[in-house]
Design a protein around this motif. Structure first.
Motif, PDB file in Angstrom:
ATOM      1  N   GLY A  39       0.820  -1.195   0.000  1.00 13.62           N
ATOM      2  CA  GLY A  39       0.000   0.000   0.000  1.00 13.62           C
ATOM      3  C   GLY A  39       0.857   1.249   0.000  1.00 13.62           C
ATOM      4  O   GLY A  39       2.099   1.194  -0.049  1.00 13.62           O
ATOM      5  N   PRO A  40       0.229   2.413   0.063  1.00 10.62           N
ATOM      6  CA  PRO A  40       0.988   3.675   0.072  1.00 10.62           C
ATOM      7  C   PRO A  40       1.731   3.844   1.389  1.00 10.62           C
ATOM      8  O   PRO A  40       1.352   3.284   2.424  1.00 10.62           O
ATOM      9  N   GLY A  41       2.778   4.638   1.357  1.00 11.23           N
ATOM     10  CA  GLY A  41       3.552   4.869   2.572  1.00 11.23           C
ATOM     11  C   GLY A  41       4.820   5.638   2.289  1.00 11.23           C
ATOM     12  O   GLY A  41       4.902   6.424   1.326  1.00 11.23           O
ATOM     13  N   ILE A  42       5.835   5.415   3.095  1.00  9.82           N
ATOM     14  CA  ILE A  42       7.114   6.119   2.970  1.00  9.82           C
ATOM     15  C   ILE A  42       8.258   5.137   3.143  1.00  9.82           C
ATOM     16  O   ILE A  42       8.093   4.040   3.692  1.00  9.82           O
TER      17      ILE A  42
ATOM     18  N   ILE B 257       3.988   1.347   5.716  1.00  7.01           N
ATOM     19  CA  ILE B 257       2.722   1.485   5.001  1.00  7.01           C
ATOM     20  C   ILE B 257       1.764   2.295   5.873  1.00  7.01           C
ATOM     21  O   ILE B 257       1.548   1.983   7.044  1.00  7.01           O
ATOM     22  N   GLY B 258       1.219   3.319   5.273  1.00  6.71           N
ATOM     23  CA  GLY B 258       0.289   4.197   5.968  1.00  6.71           C
ATOM     24  C   GLY B 258       0.019   5.411   5.108  1.00  6.71           C
ATOM     25  O   GLY B 258       0.391   5.463   3.929  1.00  6.71           O
ATOM     26  N   LYS B 259      -0.626   6.405   5.667  1.00  7.07           N
ATOM     27  CA  LYS B 259      -0.913   7.631   4.937  1.00  7.07           C
ATOM     28  C   LYS B 259       0.329   8.508   4.926  1.00  7.07           C
ATOM     29  O   LYS B 259       0.757   8.997   5.979  1.00  7.07           O
ATOM     30  N   PRO B 260       0.935   8.733   3.728  1.00  7.11           N
ATOM     31  CA  PRO B 260       2.180   9.514   3.696  1.00  7.11           C
ATOM     32  C   PRO B 260       2.021  10.911   4.265  1.00  7.11           C
ATOM     33  O   PRO B 260       2.958  11.445   4.871  1.00  7.11           O
ATOM     34  N   GLN B 261       0.844  11.518   4.075  1.00  7.54           N
ATOM     35  CA  GLN B 261       0.631  12.880   4.574  1.00  7.54           C
ATOM     36  C   GLN B 261       0.647  12.952   6.095  1.00  7.54           C
ATOM     37  O   GLN B 261       0.816  14.037   6.661  1.00  7.54           O
TER      38      GLN B 261
ATOM     39  N   GLU C 148      11.174   9.434   1.651  1.00  3.51           N
ATOM     40  CA  GLU C 148      10.555   9.435   0.326  1.00  3.51           C
ATOM     41  C   GLU C 148       9.139   8.890   0.427  1.00  3.51           C
ATOM     42  O   GLU C 148       8.914   7.830   1.024  1.00  3.51           O
ATOM     43  N   ARG C 149       8.216   9.615  -0.182  1.00  2.00           N
ATOM     44  CA  ARG C 149       6.833   9.147  -0.222  1.00  2.00           C
ATOM     45  C   ARG C 149       6.641   8.235  -1.431  1.00  2.00           C
ATOM     46  O   ARG C 149       7.311   8.390  -2.461  1.00  2.00           O
ATOM     47  N   SER C 150       5.721   7.313  -1.301  1.00  3.52           N
ATOM     48  CA  SER C 150       5.455   6.382  -2.399  1.00  3.52           C
ATOM     49  C   SER C 150       4.010   5.918  -2.321  1.00  3.52           C
ATOM     50  O   SER C 150       3.430   5.839  -1.231  1.00  3.52           O
TER      51      SER C 150
END
Length: 308
Positions: A184-187, A254-258, A284-286
């Motif tokens: 999932g999205p994350g950093i 994995i989590g909300k990058p913001q 780095e965000r991804s």
């Protein structure tokens, strides 16, 4: 000599004898009676010279009355010297302990607030946004649980719906327990430690900050981080659950990058602490982070499901 000259003259009518007798009786009575108390001076008889008045004695000086004390002086006399009882001493000790505890609490709050006072306006705005995001995340979780409850109550086939929710819950718990892979999205956070000054407690602070920001899956240098993960100092590296890892330390989260990135960059937070130790931190965000390190499922030794 004439006859008149030879015979002494006698007092006429026996007045002389009477005076002599009265004098003797007066002397005898004066001796028998107690001493007379001097009374007020009698008026002088006619033909006698007035007696001279006795000189008046000066009144004895009276001692000056004690000076009248003011209210403040009476209060000072009542307070000092102190008269302390055992109960008063116990109360004083308790009040001292309470005051000391309050002073320590105020000092700790002042220390924690000092970093925020010195923060820039954009940093404060970012912290407030992070708090709002956490609140919104908890509210969404609450609404999701309420939706599941409503579906179970209103579904015609409650057994099938319960089975679906059980599978979904098992998948979620597997991600948290580290028994299944996650995506999932994350950093990605990389820590370069050329001086060897980064210690285990600093990495632990980073993990705790990421969890507080909503991280759902974390992996450090190929080791899955779960609820029971522990970190130790191991020579020039760090031990994660008994597995030694060396710099650079690479976190896949994995989590909300913001939410994740601002949580690490707050004033006095993880990034600033590591930079003070001359370490270099890059984030780095991804939109696609893969956490594929797994943990073997461990059967508890004592805990059992209450439904059995």
């Amino acid at each position: 000599m004439s006859e008149h000259d030879e015979k002494p003259a006698k007092p006429a009518d026996g007045q002389g004898d009477t005076r002599a007798a009265s004098g003797e009786s007066g002397n005898r009575l004066r001796k028998e009676l107690p001493q007379e108390v001097p009374g007020p001076a009698a008026a002088p008889a006619a033909g006698e010279a007035p007696a001279e008045p006795e000189p008046e004695q000066a009144p004895e000086p009276q001692p000056d009355p004690e000076p009248r004390l003011t209210g403040r002086q009476r209060l000072a006399q009542g307070v000092w010297p102190p008269r302390v009882t055992r109960a008063q001493l116990i109360v004083a000790v308790l009040l001292f302990g309470l005051g000391f505890g309050l002073a320590v609490q105020v000092a700790s709050n002042s220390d924690s607030d000092s970093a925020l006072r010195g923060a820039r306006q954009e940093d404060l705005v970012r912290i407030l946004d992070e708090l709002d995001d956490r609140t919104q995340r908890l509210e969404d979780e609450k609404q999701g649980l309420e939706k599941q409850r409503d579906e179970l109550e209103n579904s015609s086939d409650q057994a099938e719906e319960a089975r679906k929710q059980t599978v979904e819950k098992e998948r979620q718990l597997g991600i948290l327990a580290g028994t299944v892979a996650a995506q999932g999205p994350g950093i990605t956070m990389t820590i370069q430690d050329t001086k060897g000054t980064v210690e285990a407690d600093m990495l632990l602070d980073a993990i705790q900050e990421l969890r507080a920001a909503g991280a759902e899956a974390i992996q450090v240098n190929g080791v899955r981080v779960v609820a029971g993960t522990y970190l130790t100092d191991s020579g020039k590296g760090v031990g994660v659950d008994g597995n030694k890892i060396n710099a650079p330390y690479r976190f896949k989260v994995i989590g909300k990058p913001q939410d994740l990135e601002p949580a690490l960059n707050i004033p006095g937070g993880v990034v600033q602490t590591l930079e003070k130790e001359q370490a270099t931190v890059t984030i780095e965000r991804s939109t696609d982070i893969v956490v594929d390190a797994l943990r073997a499922a461990k059967r508890p030794d004592y805990a059992r499901s209450s439904s059995q």
